[in-house]
Design an enzyme around this catalytic site. Structure first.
Site, mmCIF file in Angstrom:
data_model
loop_
_atom_site.group_PDB
_atom_site.id
_atom_site.type_symbol
_atom_site.label_atom_id
_atom_site.label_comp_id
_atom_site.label_asym_id
_atom_site.label_seq_id
_atom_site.Cartn_x
_atom_site.Cartn_y
_atom_site.Cartn_z
ATOM 1 N N GLY A 88 0.836 -1.210 0.000
ATOM 2 C CA GLY A 88 0.000 0.000 0.000
ATOM 3 C C GLY A 88 0.864 1.250 0.000
ATOM 4 O O GLY A 88 2.070 1.185 0.236
ATOM 5 N N GLY A 90 2.655 3.743 1.403
ATOM 6 C CA GLY A 90 3.163 4.044 2.746
ATOM 7 C C GLY A 90 3.715 5.448 2.859
ATOM 8 O O GLY A 90 3.913 5.980 3.946
ATOM 9 N N ARG A 91 4.006 6.034 1.704
ATOM 10 C CA ARG A 91 4.540 7.407 1.747
ATOM 11 C C ARG A 91 4.053 8.193 0.532
ATOM 12 O O ARG A 91 4.690 9.130 0.098
ATOM 13 C CB ARG A 91 6.048 7.395 1.798
ATOM 14 C CG ARG A 91 6.668 6.647 0.641
ATOM 15 C CD ARG A 91 8.088 7.038 0.484
ATOM 16 N NE ARG A 91 8.703 6.201 -0.526
ATOM 17 C CZ ARG A 91 9.884 6.424 -1.014
ATOM 18 N NH1 ARG A 91 10.589 7.428 -0.572
ATOM 19 N NH2 ARG A 91 10.395 5.642 -1.932
ATOM 20 N N ASP A 123 8.488 6.333 7.872
ATOM 21 C CA ASP A 123 8.073 7.653 8.342
ATOM 22 C C ASP A 123 7.183 8.388 7.338
ATOM 23 O O ASP A 123 6.788 9.523 7.569
ATOM 24 C CB ASP A 123 9.317 8.511 8.662
ATOM 25 C CG ASP A 123 10.212 8.689 7.446
ATOM 26 O OD1 ASP A 123 9.868 8.167 6.364
ATOM 27 O OD2 ASP A 123 11.264 9.353 7.583
ATOM 28 N N GLY A 124 6.918 7.741 6.201
ATOM 29 C CA GLY A 124 6.048 8.370 5.201
ATOM 30 C C GLY A 124 6.723 9.482 4.418
ATOM 31 O O GLY A 124 6.088 10.156 3.609
ATOM 32 N N ARG A 174 3.852 13.282 -8.607
ATOM 33 C CA ARG A 174 3.919 12.321 -9.705
ATOM 34 C C ARG A 174 2.594 12.314 -10.456
ATOM 35 O O ARG A 174 1.529 12.386 -9.850
ATOM 36 C CB ARG A 174 4.217 10.941 -9.106
ATOM 37 C CG ARG A 174 4.250 9.838 -10.118
ATOM 38 C CD ARG A 174 5.058 8.668 -9.619
ATOM 39 N NE ARG A 174 4.350 7.884 -8.623
ATOM 40 C CZ ARG A 174 4.877 6.784 -8.060
ATOM 41 N NH1 ARG A 174 6.092 6.397 -8.368
ATOM 42 N NH2 ARG A 174 4.192 6.098 -7.164
ATOM 43 N N ARG A 181 -1.781 -1.228 -10.095
ATOM 44 C CA ARG A 181 -0.610 -2.085 -10.282
ATOM 45 C C ARG A 181 -1.037 -3.543 -10.360
ATOM 46 O O ARG A 181 -2.160 -3.886 -9.946
ATOM 47 C CB ARG A 181 0.332 -1.926 -9.071
ATOM 48 C CG ARG A 181 0.698 -0.488 -8.775
ATOM 49 C CD ARG A 181 0.970 -0.289 -7.279
ATOM 50 N NE ARG A 181 1.103 1.139 -6.956
ATOM 51 C CZ ARG A 181 2.255 1.785 -6.834
ATOM 52 N NH1 ARG A 181 3.380 1.118 -6.953
ATOM 53 N NH2 ARG A 181 2.284 3.070 -6.563
ATOM 54 N N ASP A 250 4.394 -4.966 -7.401
ATOM 55 C CA ASP A 250 3.761 -3.699 -7.019
ATOM 56 C C ASP A 250 4.327 -2.538 -7.838
ATOM 57 O O ASP A 250 3.771 -1.445 -7.818
ATOM 58 C CB ASP A 250 3.940 -3.411 -5.521
ATOM 59 C CG ASP A 250 5.385 -3.517 -5.087
ATOM 60 O OD1 ASP A 250 5.981 -4.588 -5.277
ATOM 61 O OD2 ASP A 250 5.927 -2.521 -4.578
ATOM 62 N N ASN A 251 5.415 -2.794 -8.546
ATOM 63 C CA ASN A 251 6.003 -1.746 -9.369
ATOM 64 C C ASN A 251 5.726 -1.980 -10.851
ATOM 65 O O ASN A 251 6.460 -1.501 -11.704
ATOM 66 C CB ASN A 251 7.517 -1.656 -9.125
ATOM 67 C CG ASN A 251 7.821 -1.166 -7.715
ATOM 68 O OD1 ASN A 251 6.985 -0.512 -7.086
ATOM 69 N ND2 ASN A 251 8.993 -1.473 -7.220
HETATM 70 P P1 AMP Z 1 9.051 1.175 -3.061
HETATM 71 O O1 AMP Z 1 10.378 0.566 -2.754
HETATM 72 O O2 AMP Z 1 9.102 2.666 -3.206
HETATM 73 O O3 AMP Z 1 8.369 0.506 -4.226
HETATM 74 O O4 AMP Z 1 8.161 0.921 -1.784
HETATM 75 C C1 AMP Z 1 7.808 -0.328 -1.295
HETATM 76 C C2 AMP Z 1 6.809 -0.185 -0.159
HETATM 77 O O5 AMP Z 1 7.422 0.455 0.970
HETATM 78 C C3 AMP Z 1 5.594 0.636 -0.502
HETATM 79 O O6 AMP Z 1 4.486 0.113 0.174
HETATM 80 C C4 AMP Z 1 5.959 2.002 0.029
HETATM 81 O O7 AMP Z 1 4.843 2.796 0.285
HETATM 82 C C5 AMP Z 1 6.694 1.630 1.322
HETATM 83 N N1 AMP Z 1 7.639 2.673 1.736
HETATM 84 C C6 AMP Z 1 8.786 3.044 1.156
HETATM 85 N N2 AMP Z 1 9.370 4.038 1.830
HETATM 86 C C7 AMP Z 1 8.582 4.351 2.858
HETATM 87 C C8 AMP Z 1 8.625 5.331 3.918
HETATM 88 N N3 AMP Z 1 9.638 6.177 4.050
HETATM 89 N N4 AMP Z 1 7.615 5.341 4.798
HETATM 90 C C9 AMP Z 1 6.586 4.480 4.689
HETATM 91 N N5 AMP Z 1 6.471 3.554 3.734
HETATM 92 C C10 AMP Z 1 7.449 3.486 2.813
HETATM 93 MG MG MG Z 2 6.798 0.686 -5.286
#
Ligand code: AMP
Ligand code: MG
Length: 483
Positions: A88, A90-91, A123-124, A174, A181, A250-251
């Site tokens: 989901g 997360g940020r 930390d979002g 973005r 996805r 998810d990507n």
């Molecule tokens: P990503 O590597 O950007 O594809 O992220 C993978 C997952 O980790 C996704 O669910 C993101 O929302 C979560 N995520 C990445 N960085 C953070 C962050 N700093 N705080 C909260 N969730 C994160």
């Molecule tokens: Mg991602």
């Protein structure tokens, strides 16, 4: 507050639970806008002419929410390096869908805008470097004519975030044709409620593939269309030497756009096993593995749709398997055509494959630069490098020239084919790093310069030689996840 012509619809918000969480961005201390994409703004019919920088900073940090937006965090799951996880946003927070004058819907999403229900231990927030990097590379991909999410703005938050060390925080805006996805389907499918899955299927078809709305087997048609789009996408990546770095499910978007620019980078010297990401220890997402992983991800997508292919589950699985197994044949055909385009050859000849493979083998053996080898073939090798005097290469060129004589088009068309498929400049890793380092110290000139150059990757431009070569340093370039 609607000075810039936002025109929000909130169709994803309206799907309600369990597809999303309703949430606002967390305000930031001292927002400062440092990048704004005027070309993209034009496409969206946004108007920045009547607005001050401080208002823009407030808008693109989420401190000031546009009228008409119902912001949400989207739920999704995903196979990360092969392991299934609930994820989901997360940020990231989706403001909604901006509808342009031509009635096209664009997701407007903030990345780095605070915690959500999906943040787990995060930390979002996002750091400045990775958000600028996503801006540069996604815009470069767009100019390379490769489907991609885009970047509208970057705002510094004026807050520090804690990583290995304290870093400046930033928010990227973005823009995507949607953020649905493969992992979105996986999330809903895991809940095992077919009505929810049907809602997502209908929504997706309505948004991305309206032409199959009335088909007898929508799910199968959707799968076939996604195979086509993702196959085209990965062929395009291979064409320019792009390595995504984290091809988790998810990507992977259902729109067929490249998404989530984390540890991605472009290959310099040709080596099929090239990996840049520090976390990809086993090379799962290496350059040469990208087509295979695309197929693997598509198989995960097909699994989600099994209840809809056929009533009889056994038959449904058989249909899914046969459809997915067509991928290699499709890929091979598209890849061959792409390589033919890069070499300016047209029509089919049964010696095309060995001709192409021999060139790649030579590049690999001699550690030739992937991009510049094709520049050389277009007589646009800027430094007239010694490597191209190699006798094996000269022999290969003779074969290539003989093949060009068999073309079923003329010389001008052949040259045009090469020009449209071989970039003269790509985002070189050391030039990106240089620009990011300067930006950390408030100097935006190098970023603005690289962005300008990367707008026209297929055209001759003066004084770009510095941007056309890899770093001279022998140190291996490594990328890190953008968290
Ligand atoms: P990503 O590597 O950007 O594809 O992220 C993978 C997952 O980790 C996704 O669910 C993101 O929302 C979560 N995520 C990445 N960085 C953070 C962050 N700093 N705080 C909260 N969730 C994160
Ligand atoms: Mg991602």
């Amino acid at each position: 507050m609607n000075k810039i012509n936002w025109n929000f619809d909130n169709t994803y918000f309206n799907l309600s639970e369990p597809f999303r969480e309703k949430i606002n961005p967390s305000p930031v201390k001292k927002p400062e806008i440092i990048l704004l994409n005027n070309d993209l703004a034009k496409l969206l019919n946004l108007d920045f002419s009547k607005i001050s920088n401080s208002e823009l900073s407030n808008i693109f940090s989420g401190n000031l929410l546009p009228a008409g937006s119902n912001s949400i965090a989207q739920a999704y799951a995903g196979h990360q390096f092969g392991h299934f996880t609930m994820l989901g946003d997360g940020r990231a927070i989706l403001l909604g869908e901006h509808v342009s004058q031509s009635n096209k819907k664009y997701d407007i999403q903030f990345k780095g805008s605070g915690k959500t229900a999906f943040s787990r231990n995060g930390d979002g927030r996002a750091a400045l470097g990775p958000m600028l990097r996503e801006y540069i590379i996604s815009e470069a991909m767009n100019a390379l004519k490769i489907p991609t999410t885009r970047s509208l703005a970057v705002v510094k938050t004026g807050e520090l975030i804690q990583r290995e060390k304290a870093l400046q925080g930033a928010i990227l805006t973005r823009v995507a044709s949607s953020h649905i996805r493969v992992g979105t389907f996986q999330y809903i499918a895991a809940r095992q409620k077919n009505d929810e899955l049907k809602t997502l299927l209908d929504y997706t078809i309505d948004r991305h593939y309206p032409e199959i709305k009335n088909s007898n087997n929508q799910a199968l048609d959707l799968l076939n269309r996604l195979i086509e789009r993702q196959c085209d996408l990965v062929v395009n990546w291979m064409r320019v030497g792009f390595i995504h770095g984290v091809m988790n499910t998810d990507n992977m978007t259902i729109s067929g756009e490249t998404i989530d620019y984390g540890p991605c980078a472009f290959m310099d010297t040709y080596d099929p096993k090239t990996v840049f990401s520090s976390i990809d220890q086993n090379g799962r997402y290496a350059y040469c593995n990208q087509p295979g992983i695309t197929k693997w991800n598509l198989a995960r997508f097909a699994e989600c749709l099994i209840p809809f292919f056929e009533r009889d589950q056994k038959k449904a699985i058989q249909i899914a398997t046969e459809t997915i197994n067509d991928f290699e044949k499709k890929y091979e055909e598209k890849w061959m055509n792409m390589m033919r385009n890069k070499l300016g050859i047209s029509g089919l000849d049964n010696k095309d494959k060995p001709l192409i493979l021999d060139l790649l083998t030579w590049m690999h053996e001699k550690k030739a630069d992937y991009t510049n080898t094709f520049c050389h073939l277009m007589n646009l090798d800027p430094k007239k490098e010694k490597i191209f005097e190699d006798s094996k290469f000269i022999d290969w060129k003779k074969r290539w020239k003989e093949r060009l004589l068999k073309n079923d088009n003329n010389q001008i068309k052949s040259k045009e084919l090469m020009k449209n498929n071989n970039p003269l400049v790509i985002p070189r890793n050391h030039k990106i790093e240089e620009a990011l380092e300067a930006a950390e110290l408030n100097d935006m000139e190098p970023i603005n310069k690289i962005l300008e150059i990367l707008k026209n990757p297929y055209d001759k431009q003066s004084e770009i030689i510095d941007y056309q070569y890899p770093s001279k340093s022998s140190e291996k370039y490594q990328t890190f996840c953008g968290t």
